[in-house]
Structures are given as C-alpha cells and as structure tokens.
Write a protein that holds these residues in place. Structure first.
Motif, PDB file in Angstrom:
ATOM      1  N   ARG A 122       0.950  -1.144   0.144  1.00 24.26           N
ATOM      2  CA  ARG A 122      -0.544  -0.486   0.301  1.00 24.26           C
ATOM      3  C   ARG A 122       0.995   1.198  -0.189  1.00 24.26           C
ATOM      4  O   ARG A 122       0.604   2.169  -0.157  1.00 24.26           O
ATOM      5  N   VAL A 123       1.842   0.921   0.386  1.00 21.29           N
ATOM      6  CA  VAL A 123       2.795   2.645   0.183  1.00 21.29           C
ATOM      7  C   VAL A 123       3.300   2.718  -0.431  1.00 21.29           C
ATOM      8  O   VAL A 123       3.079   3.678  -0.897  1.00 21.29           O
ATOM      9  N   GLU A 124       3.792   1.902  -1.719  1.00 30.14           N
ATOM     10  CA  GLU A 124       4.413   1.756  -2.331  1.00 30.14           C
ATOM     11  C   GLU A 124       3.467   2.015  -3.667  1.00 30.14           C
ATOM     12  O   GLU A 124       3.650   2.895  -4.384  1.00 30.14           O
ATOM     13  N   LEU A 125       1.897   1.755  -3.349  1.00 32.51           N
ATOM     14  CA  LEU A 125       1.306   1.532  -4.595  1.00 32.51           C
ATOM     15  C   LEU A 125       1.036   3.159  -4.180  1.00 32.51           C
ATOM     16  O   LEU A 125       1.122   4.025  -5.225  1.00 32.51           O
ATOM     17  N   ASP A 126       1.071   3.753  -2.808  1.00 37.19           N
ATOM     18  CA  ASP A 126       0.630   5.023  -2.738  1.00 37.19           C
ATOM     19  C   ASP A 126       1.461   6.219  -3.519  1.00 37.19           C
ATOM     20  O   ASP A 126       1.269   7.351  -3.815  1.00 37.19           O
ATOM     21  N   GLN A 127       2.981   5.512  -3.411  1.00 34.19           N
ATOM     22  CA  GLN A 127       4.203   6.210  -4.220  1.00 34.19           C
ATOM     23  C   GLN A 127       4.094   6.872  -5.003  1.00 34.19           C
ATOM     24  O   GLN A 127       4.379   7.428  -5.955  1.00 34.19           O
ATOM     25  N   ARG A 128       3.344   5.567  -6.173  1.00 37.15           N
ATOM     26  CA  ARG A 128       3.785   5.258  -7.064  1.00 37.15           C
ATOM     27  C   ARG A 128       2.332   5.749  -7.890  1.00 37.15           C
ATOM     28  O   ARG A 128       2.341   6.914  -8.887  1.00 37.15           O
ATOM     29  N   LEU A 129       0.870   5.639  -7.158  1.00 36.00           N
ATOM     30  CA  LEU A 129      -0.439   7.112  -7.607  1.00 36.00           C
ATOM     31  C   LEU A 129       0.512   8.208  -7.121  1.00 36.00           C
ATOM     32  O   LEU A 129       0.000   8.821  -8.693  1.00 36.00           O
ATOM     33  N   ALA A 130       0.833   8.701  -6.259  1.00 34.77           N
ATOM     34  CA  ALA A 130       1.600   9.913  -6.597  1.00 34.77           C
ATOM     35  C   ALA A 130       1.938  10.869  -7.208  1.00 34.77           C
ATOM     36  O   ALA A 130       2.009  11.477  -7.986  1.00 34.77           O
ATOM     37  N   ALA A 131       3.211   9.915  -7.631  1.00 37.73           N
ATOM     38  CA  ALA A 131       3.948  10.215  -8.882  1.00 37.73           C
ATOM     39  C   ALA A 131       3.828  10.050 -10.569  1.00 37.73           C
ATOM     40  O   ALA A 131       3.559  11.199 -10.927  1.00 37.73           O
ATOM     41  N   ASP A 132       2.121   8.982 -10.640  1.00 34.41           N
ATOM     42  CA  ASP A 132       1.598   9.262 -12.135  1.00 34.41           C
ATOM     43  C   ASP A 132       1.088   9.948 -11.630  1.00 34.41           C
ATOM     44  O   ASP A 132       0.529  10.904 -13.311  1.00 34.41           O
ATOM     45  N   ALA A 133      -0.061  11.071 -11.068  1.00 37.53           N
ATOM     46  CA  ALA A 133      -0.320  12.433 -10.595  1.00 37.53           C
ATOM     47  C   ALA A 133       0.190  13.484 -11.261  1.00 37.53           C
ATOM     48  O   ALA A 133      -0.419  13.771 -11.790  1.00 37.53           O
ATOM     49  N   VAL A 134       1.228  13.594 -10.580  1.00 32.93           N
ATOM     50  CA  VAL A 134       1.824  14.944 -11.025  1.00 32.93           C
ATOM     51  C   VAL A 134       2.569  14.407 -12.528  1.00 32.93           C
ATOM     52  O   VAL A 134       3.059  15.229 -12.530  1.00 32.93           O
ATOM     53  N   SER A 135       2.964  13.580 -13.143  1.00 33.55           N
ATOM     54  CA  SER A 135       3.028  13.206 -14.376  1.00 33.55           C
ATOM     55  C   SER A 135       1.706  13.622 -15.405  1.00 33.55           C
ATOM     56  O   SER A 135       2.033  14.096 -16.221  1.00 33.55           O
ATOM     57  N   LEU A 136       1.103  13.000 -15.166  1.00 35.23           N
ATOM     58  CA  LEU A 136      -0.664  13.724 -15.805  1.00 35.23           C
ATOM     59  C   LEU A 136      -0.529  14.718 -15.238  1.00 35.23           C
ATOM     60  O   LEU A 136      -1.134  15.737 -16.762  1.00 35.23           O
ATOM     61  N   LYS A 137      -0.645  15.177 -14.456  1.00 36.70           N
ATOM     62  CA  LYS A 137      -0.540  16.388 -14.426  1.00 36.70           C
ATOM     63  C   LYS A 137       0.606  17.279 -14.927  1.00 36.70           C
ATOM     64  O   LYS A 137      -0.244  18.280 -15.915  1.00 36.70           O
ATOM     65  N   GLN A 138       1.693  17.368 -15.569  1.00 33.43           N
ATOM     66  CA  GLN A 138       2.804  18.223 -15.856  1.00 33.43           C
ATOM     67  C   GLN A 138       2.604  17.740 -17.550  1.00 33.43           C
ATOM     68  O   GLN A 138       2.097  18.562 -18.362  1.00 33.43           O
ATOM     69  N   ARG A 139       1.725  16.461 -18.084  1.00 31.90           N
ATOM     70  CA  ARG A 139       0.878  16.056 -19.189  1.00 31.90           C
ATOM     71  C   ARG A 139       0.040  17.070 -19.733  1.00 31.90           C
ATOM     72  O   ARG A 139       0.024  17.895 -20.541  1.00 31.90           O
ATOM     73  N   ILE A 140      -0.994  17.554 -18.767  1.00 31.17           N
ATOM     74  CA  ILE A 140      -1.856  18.481 -18.655  1.00 31.17           C
ATOM     75  C   ILE A 140      -1.505  19.374 -19.059  1.00 31.17           C
ATOM     76  O   ILE A 140      -1.857  20.642 -19.798  1.00 31.17           O
ATOM     77  N   ALA A 141      -0.876  20.596 -18.653  1.00 28.50           N
ATOM     78  CA  ALA A 141      -0.235  21.997 -18.607  1.00 28.50           C
ATOM     79  C   ALA A 141       0.633  22.135 -19.540  1.00 28.50           C
ATOM     80  O   ALA A 141       1.088  22.625 -20.318  1.00 28.50           O
TER      81      ALA A 141
END
Length: 254
Positions: A122-141
C-alpha cells in the motif's frame, strides 16, 4: 484472477475522465467536430472532413483552408473577442482536469485498498500513484492541443500507468493467493478472487460517480463556452459558408 484486466478499466478512467473534464457537450450542451490547438500566435481548429478542414484565428484575422476570409471591422472585433475568451478558458479547463486527477487517484487508491494489500504494498502503491498524478498533471499543463489525448496516445499512456501499478498489485495478490492455497484455505483464495472481480465490476462506476464532484466546476465554464458559440454566429467562413466551430443544442441555447 487476471489483475491486469481488473485494473485497466479503472486506469482507463483515471486517464480519460480528468482530461476531458467530464463531457462538456453533455454539461454545457455545446459540441464541436474540430480538434483545437492553442499556441501563442494563433488558434487552430482542424478536422479530417468535411470542409472546411483547417480554421485559423489570429488577432482578428480568419484563415480557412489556407485562404484569408475578408471580414468587416466589426467582424474582426468579434473574432478577436472569441480568441481572447477561448484563451482565457484554457487554464480554467486545465484546473478542472487537475482536480479530476486528484479525485481519480484517490478513487483508485481506495479501490486498491479494498483488495487487502499488505502495508508495504500500500505504501509503494501510494507513492506510485502520487508520482503518476504528478506526471499526468505535467502532461495536462504542457498540452495545448486536443490531439494530445486521442486514440493511440491515450492508450499508450494508459498502458504506462498500468505497467507502473498493476505488477505491484499482481505480486501482492499472487503472494496472498499462494499462501492461502498452500495453507489449504480455499475460502481465502476465493475471497481474493471476489475482491478482484468486484474492483473490475464496481471500480469504473464508482469513479464515474465520484467524478460528479467536478460537475459544478464544469457547469461554471458553460456560460463562457456558450458565449463563444454566440460570438461565431454570422461570421463568414468563405464560399458562402458561415463559421461553425461550435454547435449548441436546444437545451443549452442561450
């Protein structure tokens, strides 16, 4: 169990729903058959067919399929207002999309938690989801064209998300299932299968439901989007045609 098949519907919605900021055609009753590219110098509406295929707006100058369309002074002013209003909408739409990413990631996280993953996973999943969210927001920007989110591009990014998240869940569920089977706990193994099946069945519907929180933000865009449709009315597009970049349904007519 097939965890990849289980998670892909949710990951697909994680990508698609936020980027479209829900369905503007449904919420605002305005649609378009064109793609839109917004760059500092001009706005470009383009489509494969029918004509006109390329409509370029630049400081009150209108070019349709490579030809400049003569406009009166009043029409140029109206076209320039259209450009300014559309440019002003871009960061607002992106803000809704960013919020959608947050909602979608939290939904995926809560759905994954229902699988009973161990703490480390769960800890690792949270970290990966957070990183993916940052990546997706960067793509949106960084995106200034609806072409960035079409077919193969969207599918590729969906697969990137899946390859980042799914193996982690696969490994955890595999360990749990193997432990249960080796211990003769067939009921536990069945429960794991049922949890995965429930995620596949209920996950996309839950995500759509939670995305409703974006509806007020999307609705707040509608008056300006419909104003764009009003501004284009009566503007010539050459060859006896009128500019028709946006279509308004009766339900959304001003």
């Amino acid at each position: 169990m097939r965890p990849l098949r289980v998670m892909l519907p949710v990951l697909s919605l994680l990508l698609v729903l936020p980027l479209h900021a829900q369905d503007l055609a449904t919420t605002c009753h305005v649609s378009s058959s064109y793609d839109l590219t917004v760059v500092p110098a001009y706005l470009l509406f383009d489509r494969a067919s029918p004509a006109p295929q390329r409509v370029r707006l630049q400081d009150g100058v209108l070019r349709v399929d490579g030809r400049t369309v003569p406009l009166s002074a009043g029409e140029r002013v109206r076209l320039a207002r259209f450009e300014r209003l559309l440019r002003a909408l871009v960061p607002r739409v992106k803000a809704v999309a960013d919020h959608g990413v947050d909602v979608a990631v939290q939904t995926v996280r809560s759905q994954a938690a229902s699988l009973g993953l161990d703490t480390a996973t769960r800890v690792e999943l949270d970290q990966r989801l957070a990183a993916d969210a940052v990546s997706l927001k960067q793509r949106i920007a960084a995106s200034y064209s609806t072409h960035d989110w079409h077919g193969a591009v969207a599918e590729q990014y969906e697969q990137e998300l899946a390859s980042d998240i799914v193996p982690l869940i696969v490994a955890d569920l595999g360990r749990q299932a193997l432990t249960a089977a080796m211990g003769g706990d067939l009921q536990r193994a069945a429960e794991l299968r049922d949890r995965a099946a429930a995620l596949a069945t209920d996950g996309p519907a839950l995500l759509r439901q939670r995305m409703n929180v974006l509806r007020p933000q999307v609705a707040a865009l509608c008056p300006d989007i419909r104003q764009l449709a009003t501004l284009q009315q009566g503007l010539p597009a050459g060859d006896g045609r009128m500019l028709d970049l946006l279509q308004v349904t009766d339900a959304g007519a001003p």
